[in-house]
Structures are given as C-alpha cells and as structure tokens.
Design an enzyme around this catalytic site. Structure first.
Site, mmCIF file in Angstrom:
data_model
loop_
_atom_site.group_PDB
_atom_site.id
_atom_site.type_symbol
_atom_site.label_atom_id
_atom_site.label_comp_id
_atom_site.label_asym_id
_atom_site.label_seq_id
_atom_site.Cartn_x
_atom_site.Cartn_y
_atom_site.Cartn_z
ATOM 1 C CG ASP A 130 4.357 -13.511 5.818
ATOM 2 O OD1 ASP A 130 3.410 -13.066 6.500
ATOM 3 O OD2 ASP A 130 4.720 -14.705 5.841
ATOM 4 C CB VAL A 131 4.573 -7.567 1.917
ATOM 5 C CG1 VAL A 131 3.496 -8.437 1.284
ATOM 6 C CG2 VAL A 131 3.953 -6.567 2.878
#
Length: 250
Positions: A130-131
């Site tokens: 997740d970025v």
C-alpha cells in the site's frame, strides 16, 4: 501469450464486505459468499479477497469463512490478511485458493516470502504494498496498518527484494486513489512495471472500463484490479455487483 487480467478486489471485515475511500469511511456492501456466487456467473479472471483488519487486530485468517468461499468459487482466488507463517499460507492453498498475499508481515520479516515460496511455490506468492505519493519529494512511500504506519524502505528496492526472495507477483495499491474512481496512478504503474519483470497488478482508482484500458495501454500486460467499480453503480454509489472487461486486452 500472456494477457492482462481484470480482477475484482473485495475487502473483508468481520465476515462482511466493506468498501473504503483512501482507507477510511468504511461502507458495508454485502455478504462475501453472495458476491462470490455473482462473480462466478460473471466468469471473472480472478477474485482478490483482502481482510483489512485481521492483521491490525493480531488475528489469524478466518479459515472457516475462507473454506466456504473456496467451496463456492469457480474462479481463481487470492487471499490476503493475517498470514504470518508458511503453515498458514499452505492451509489457505489447501482450501482451494490459488494465491496468498502478504504485506505487513513481509515488510517486518522479508525471509517469510522465501519460506512461503518454498512451501507453496513462487507462483502462488503475492506481495501487496500500500503506497502514497510523497507530497513534497518525488517518489512513493509504503504504509502498513491500514495506511497509518510509514515504512522506511524504498518501494522499488523492496519490490525487487521480494521478487528475489520468491514473490511471484507484486500488487501495488494506491492509498491516494482508493475508492475515488478517478483512474489509476499511471505514473506509479509505469514506475513499477519498468522496474520489474514479474507479474504486476495495480489497485486503486478504477471507476470505469476506460480506466482499465488506460492502464493496459500505459504499461502493457498487467493485472488491473478494482473494488468500487465492481460493487457500486451510479453517482450515489448504489451497491450492485457487476463486472466488465475492456474490448481490447493484451
């Protein structure tokens, strides 16, 4: 010849389905078993299931629920959430899932990737990251714990490390675009696709078929995953399970 895959992504929480926006504002959208039955009829390429809170609560995967979902499914299934050992991963594969996904556990102890790959095969190991896009600097930062904890590892370097350790696929989930239905972060997609030769799936932002096609046109063969697009209909986001592919896939 390899072709792009169109992948609905369902978020699980306490046995139900929810949908988020930028990892917040959870909205209940139904029963996962019912969704699996509908997607069976739609003949989807693959179905991704992610339990979004099981890790933060320190719980293990709900094997009973997963067994029921796998029994009903007639499509390839991927599951992520609460997996912290190779034994758990092997249990999930034994239930009928094709892939298992690890995230926070892989960042905390990268050797887990190799352990799981040795137990179930690299083709079944997915690392999901997740970025968020950095506000004042270039590049992207990885987050865990539902987007609340920043990780200090470099995104591309960790992707390459994960592949070297045995990950057969990398999933990149844009927190910024989660649930917004405005299109994928194509800059992010190009960055990751250029750096890796292993299968890559992008998640976060898709709102219509054109967005799927834009991603495929931008990076070539890719997994195009989406949540809101496949569970909502119309400007008021009425819940309606649906599925559609672009007319051109390569």
């Amino acid at each position: 010849m390899l072709r792009s895959r169109i992948i609905p992504c369902l978020l699980l929480d306490s046995g139900g389905l929810v949908k988020t926006r930028q990892f917040k504002r959870d909205k209940y959208v139904g029963d996962p078993l019912n969704a699996v039955k509908i997607f069976n009829e739609k003949e989807v390429d693959e179905l991704m299931l992610i339990d979004i809170n099981v890790t933060t609560r320190g719980q293990s995967p709900d094997f009973g629920m997963l067994k029921g979902l796998a029994f009903e499914s007639r499509m390839p299934l991927s599951y992520g959430g609460g997996i912290s050992t190779a034994k758990q991963a092997a249990q999930i594969i034994a239930l009928g899932f094709e892939k298992v996904s690890i995230s926070a556990a892989a960042l905390a102890r990268p050797a887990l990737i190799r352990e799981i790959a040795e137990a179930i095969g690299a083709q079944s190991v997915v690392v999901t990251l997740d970025v968020r896009k950095n506000q004042f600097l270039s590049g992207y930062t990885i987050y865990t714990s539902n987007g609340t904890e920043k990780q200090k590892v470099n995104l591309l370097e960790f992707c390459k490390q994960a592949v070297d350790l045995g990950a057969g696929e990398i999933v990149i989930n844009s927190i910024d675009r989660d649930g917004e239905m405005v299109g994928y972060d194509l800059e992010l997609a190009r960055l990751v696709r250029k750096a890796l030769s292993t299968p890559v799936t992008m998640l976060g932002g898709a709102g219509n078929i054109a967005h799927l096609q834009e991603l495929i046109d931008a990076v070539g063969v890719v997994g195009a995953a989406a949540g809101s697009m496949f569970v909502f209909k119309g400007p008021y986001r009425a819940v309606l399970i649906n599925y559609a592919r672009p007319s051109r896939l390569f």
